[in-house]
Design a protein around this motif. Sequence first.
Motif, PDB file in Angstrom:
ATOM      1  N   ILE A 152       0.864  -1.179   0.000  1.00  0.00           N
ATOM      2  CA  ILE A 152       0.000   0.000   0.000  1.00  0.00           C
ATOM      3  C   ILE A 152       0.900   1.227   0.000  1.00  0.00           C
ATOM      4  O   ILE A 152       1.714   1.420   0.909  1.00  0.00           O
ATOM      5  N   ALA A 153       0.788   2.030  -1.046  1.00  0.00           N
ATOM      6  CA  ALA A 153       1.585   3.242  -1.189  1.00  0.00           C
ATOM      7  C   ALA A 153       0.864   4.389  -0.477  1.00  0.00           C
ATOM      8  O   ALA A 153      -0.268   4.724  -0.817  1.00  0.00           O
ATOM      9  N   ALA A 154       1.543   4.965   0.520  1.00  0.00           N
ATOM     10  CA  ALA A 154       0.917   6.009   1.337  1.00  0.00           C
ATOM     11  C   ALA A 154       1.893   7.151   1.577  1.00  0.00           C
ATOM     12  O   ALA A 154       2.022   7.657   2.695  1.00  0.00           O
ATOM     13  N   THR A 155       2.580   7.563   0.511  1.00  0.00           N
ATOM     14  CA  THR A 155       3.640   8.559   0.649  1.00  0.00           C
ATOM     15  C   THR A 155       3.188   9.982   0.377  1.00  0.00           C
ATOM     16  O   THR A 155       4.008  10.902   0.392  1.00  0.00           O
ATOM     17  N   GLY A 156       1.902  10.203   0.129  1.00  0.00           N
ATOM     18  CA  GLY A 156       1.425  11.569  -0.039  1.00  0.00           C
ATOM     19  C   GLY A 156       2.035  12.252  -1.244  1.00  0.00           C
ATOM     20  O   GLY A 156       2.394  11.608  -2.243  1.00  0.00           O
ATOM     21  N   SER A 157       2.202  13.589  -1.125  1.00  0.00           N
ATOM     22  CA  SER A 157       2.655  14.348  -2.291  1.00  0.00           C
ATOM     23  C   SER A 157       3.689  15.420  -1.974  1.00  0.00           C
ATOM     24  O   SER A 157       4.207  16.057  -2.892  1.00  0.00           O
ATOM     25  N   PHE A 158       4.019  15.631  -0.697  1.00  0.00           N
ATOM     26  CA  PHE A 158       4.935  16.724  -0.350  1.00  0.00           C
ATOM     27  C   PHE A 158       6.282  16.580  -1.054  1.00  0.00           C
ATOM     28  O   PHE A 158       6.932  17.573  -1.362  1.00  0.00           O
ATOM     29  N   GLY A 159       6.701  15.352  -1.318  1.00  0.00           N
ATOM     30  CA  GLY A 159       7.986  15.121  -1.958  1.00  0.00           C
ATOM     31  C   GLY A 159       8.012  15.457  -3.437  1.00  0.00           C
ATOM     32  O   GLY A 159       9.062  15.347  -4.076  1.00  0.00           O
ATOM     33  N   GLY A 197       0.750  23.839  -5.227  1.00  0.00           N
ATOM     34  CA  GLY A 197       0.330  22.480  -4.943  1.00  0.00           C
ATOM     35  C   GLY A 197       1.394  21.424  -5.179  1.00  0.00           C
ATOM     36  O   GLY A 197       2.576  21.720  -5.419  1.00  0.00           O
ATOM     37  N   TYR A 198       0.937  20.172  -5.135  1.00  0.00           N
ATOM     38  CA  TYR A 198       1.823  19.011  -5.183  1.00  0.00           C
ATOM     39  C   TYR A 198       1.200  17.941  -6.079  1.00  0.00           C
ATOM     40  O   TYR A 198       0.017  17.999  -6.409  1.00  0.00           O
ATOM     41  N   ARG A 199       2.010  16.971  -6.425  1.00  0.00           N
ATOM     42  CA  ARG A 199       1.551  15.820  -7.190  1.00  0.00           C
ATOM     43  C   ARG A 199       1.950  14.542  -6.438  1.00  0.00           C
ATOM     44  O   ARG A 199       2.905  14.564  -5.663  1.00  0.00           O
ATOM     45  N   PRO A 200       1.264  13.442  -6.649  1.00  0.00           N
ATOM     46  CA  PRO A 200       1.608  12.218  -5.922  1.00  0.00           C
ATOM     47  C   PRO A 200       3.081  11.840  -6.090  1.00  0.00           C
ATOM     48  O   PRO A 200       3.606  11.804  -7.201  1.00  0.00           O
ATOM     49  N   ALA A 201       3.747  11.575  -4.954  1.00  0.00           N
ATOM     50  CA  ALA A 201       5.178  11.228  -4.963  1.00  0.00           C
ATOM     51  C   ALA A 201       5.315   9.713  -4.995  1.00  0.00           C
ATOM     52  O   ALA A 201       5.486   9.060  -3.965  1.00  0.00           O
ATOM     53  N   LEU A 202       5.249   9.152  -6.182  1.00  0.00           N
ATOM     54  CA  LEU A 202       5.184   7.688  -6.336  1.00  0.00           C
ATOM     55  C   LEU A 202       6.211   7.159  -7.332  1.00  0.00           C
ATOM     56  O   LEU A 202       6.025   6.102  -7.928  1.00  0.00           O
ATOM     57  N   SER A 203       7.318   7.853  -7.491  1.00  0.00           N
ATOM     58  CA  SER A 203       8.294   7.445  -8.512  1.00  0.00           C
ATOM     59  C   SER A 203       8.840   6.042  -8.271  1.00  0.00           C
ATOM     60  O   SER A 203       9.290   5.374  -9.210  1.00  0.00           O
ATOM     61  N   ASP A 244       7.482   3.405 -10.621  1.00  0.00           N
ATOM     62  CA  ASP A 244       7.634   3.584 -12.069  1.00  0.00           C
ATOM     63  C   ASP A 244       7.770   2.262 -12.813  1.00  0.00           C
ATOM     64  O   ASP A 244       7.228   2.090 -13.911  1.00  0.00           O
ATOM     65  N   GLY A 245       8.486   1.310 -12.252  1.00  0.00           N
ATOM     66  CA  GLY A 245       8.725   0.051 -12.951  1.00  0.00           C
ATOM     67  C   GLY A 245       7.568  -0.924 -12.925  1.00  0.00           C
ATOM     68  O   GLY A 245       7.621  -1.961 -13.593  1.00  0.00           O
ATOM     69  N   LEU A 246       6.492  -0.590 -12.208  1.00  0.00           N
ATOM     70  CA  LEU A 246       5.353  -1.504 -12.104  1.00  0.00           C
ATOM     71  C   LEU A 246       4.304  -1.292 -13.187  1.00  0.00           C
ATOM     72  O   LEU A 246       3.430  -2.129 -13.377  1.00  0.00           O
ATOM     73  N   GLY A 247       4.355  -0.148 -13.851  1.00  0.00           N
ATOM     74  CA  GLY A 247       3.296   0.180 -14.798  1.00  0.00           C
ATOM     75  C   GLY A 247       2.011   0.584 -14.110  1.00  0.00           C
ATOM     76  O   GLY A 247       0.931   0.513 -14.701  1.00  0.00           O
ATOM     77  N   ALA A 248       2.116   1.016 -12.846  1.00  0.00           N
ATOM     78  CA  ALA A 248       0.936   1.351 -12.053  1.00  0.00           C
ATOM     79  C   ALA A 248       0.548   2.814 -12.134  1.00  0.00           C
ATOM     80  O   ALA A 248      -0.469   3.220 -11.567  1.00  0.00           O
ATOM     81  N   LEU A 249       1.369   3.626 -12.858  1.00  0.00           N
ATOM     82  CA  LEU A 249       1.129   5.066 -12.937  1.00  0.00           C
ATOM     83  C   LEU A 249       0.821   5.465 -14.378  1.00  0.00           C
ATOM     84  O   LEU A 249       1.237   4.792 -15.327  1.00  0.00           O
ATOM     85  N   ASP A 250       0.096   6.571 -14.518  1.00  0.00           N
ATOM     86  CA  ASP A 250      -0.174   7.072 -15.856  1.00  0.00           C
ATOM     87  C   ASP A 250       0.988   7.935 -16.336  1.00  0.00           C
ATOM     88  O   ASP A 250       2.023   8.043 -15.654  1.00  0.00           O
ATOM     89  N   GLY A 251       0.828   8.565 -17.477  1.00  0.00           N
ATOM     90  CA  GLY A 251       1.908   9.348 -18.061  1.00  0.00           C
ATOM     91  C   GLY A 251       2.309  10.561 -17.251  1.00  0.00           C
ATOM     92  O   GLY A 251       3.396  11.118 -17.452  1.00  0.00           O
ATOM     93  N   ARG A 252       1.463  10.987 -16.333  1.00  0.00           N
ATOM     94  CA  ARG A 252       1.777  12.140 -15.479  1.00  0.00           C
ATOM     95  C   ARG A 252       2.243  11.719 -14.078  1.00  0.00           C
ATOM     96  O   ARG A 252       2.382  12.558 -13.194  1.00  0.00           O
ATOM     97  N   GLY A 253       2.460  10.417 -13.907  1.00  0.00           N
ATOM     98  CA  GLY A 253       2.929   9.942 -12.612  1.00  0.00           C
ATOM     99  C   GLY A 253       1.849   9.790 -11.574  1.00  0.00           C
ATOM    100  O   GLY A 253       2.137   9.668 -10.380  1.00  0.00           O
ATOM    101  N   ARG A 254       0.593   9.749 -12.000  1.00  0.00           N
ATOM    102  CA  ARG A 254      -0.527   9.588 -11.071  1.00  0.00           C
ATOM    103  C   ARG A 254      -0.954   8.124 -11.049  1.00  0.00           C
ATOM    104  O   ARG A 254      -0.880   7.435 -12.067  1.00  0.00           O
ATOM    105  N   PRO A 255      -1.437   7.650  -9.900  1.00  0.00           N
ATOM    106  CA  PRO A 255      -1.825   6.236  -9.818  1.00  0.00           C
ATOM    107  C   PRO A 255      -3.049   5.923 -10.663  1.00  0.00           C
ATOM    108  O   PRO A 255      -3.999   6.709 -10.720  1.00  0.00           O
ATOM    109  N   VAL A 256      -3.020   4.791 -11.319  1.00  0.00           N
ATOM    110  CA  VAL A 256      -4.181   4.297 -12.062  1.00  0.00           C
ATOM    111  C   VAL A 256      -4.949   3.406 -11.084  1.00  0.00           C
ATOM    112  O   VAL A 256      -4.504   2.314 -10.750  1.00  0.00           O
TER     113      VAL A 256
END
Length: 342
Positions: A122-129, A276-282, A285-297
């Motif tokens: 479970i990814a719970a890293t927010g967006s401050f980063g 503002g901020y965007r989800p910090a989920l880099s 990246d290797g899972l294919g779980a994010l869209d082209g803008r780095g947001r979770p699908v």
Amino acid sequence: MIDTAVIGGGQAGLATAHALLRAGRTPVVLEAGAEPVGSWPFYYDSLTLFSPARYSALPGMAFDGDPDRYPRRDEVVDYLRRYASGLDADIRTHHRVDAVRRAGDGFVLTVGGREVRARRVIAATGSFGRPHRPALADGFTGTLLHAAGYREPTPFAGRRVVVVGAGNSAVQIAVELAGHARVTLATRVPVRFVRQRPWGRDVHFWITATGVDFVPVGRLLRNPPHPPVLDRGHQRAAFAAGLLDRRPVFTRVDGDVLTWADGTRERVDAIVLATGYRPALSYLDGLGALDGRGRPVHRSGLSTVVPGLGFVGVEWQRTLGSATVRGVGRDARHVVRRLPDR
């Protein structure tokens, strides 16, 4: 193998650990920082919550003191410390997750050069980063910083400062700076103020009583609305008194000179991007779980691409409060109940 790895030990990660424990799971919380308080210590010094204490708690532990007060940043940090210490969970600080990949019936997480296996993540890293820095200020040669790097106003004393943004933090920072500097709030649209306490009650009482705060409309919103600025009276009063002004955002940057929408040019010492901020989920990246803008699908916090992967703390994940202290607990329970084993 870890049953469920929770990445991030801030408000979202702690709420998720609580939900997992209540569900009989055995979570391991992996927190990059020195203590499980998330990004709160790094926000600006005067930050005050926009919701009263009674509407700003995680599941199972209320804020101490007056429930109608608006907690300050350091109170939230102390609250999260106490919350974490009361959880019977394995919380590992100084454990930054660099990457996650699928492997067999689970996942492999790369943590500081070591590998950790988990059945579920479970990814719970927010967006401050991941502060959002729009290109409109590119090329500015004065002091340029994001609100993530702003602490307090005295370094800007006597200077000409432009704050970019129309949200709560932008207005709070601009009004604070106006006591020390000449300040303009630059926005694409007029600021939408809402009274903090209509009809004698905080607005959070009303959205709770009417159920608005619980409506799971997040998945239906292609372009989620920006929340209004909650004003207790002093912010609009500061603009009305001429302590600062609001203008449409500048159209051009030439060194330290800005061109305003009306064609006038002005030298400026500093720009603060409260954008503002965007989800910090880099690390995904290797899972294919994010869209082209780095947001979770995802759908309501459950990955629609990677079975066994969930999210908590994403803005508008399910509801208006999904990225707030008051809302992460509800989303954590939802994800924990529905996240499948791999």
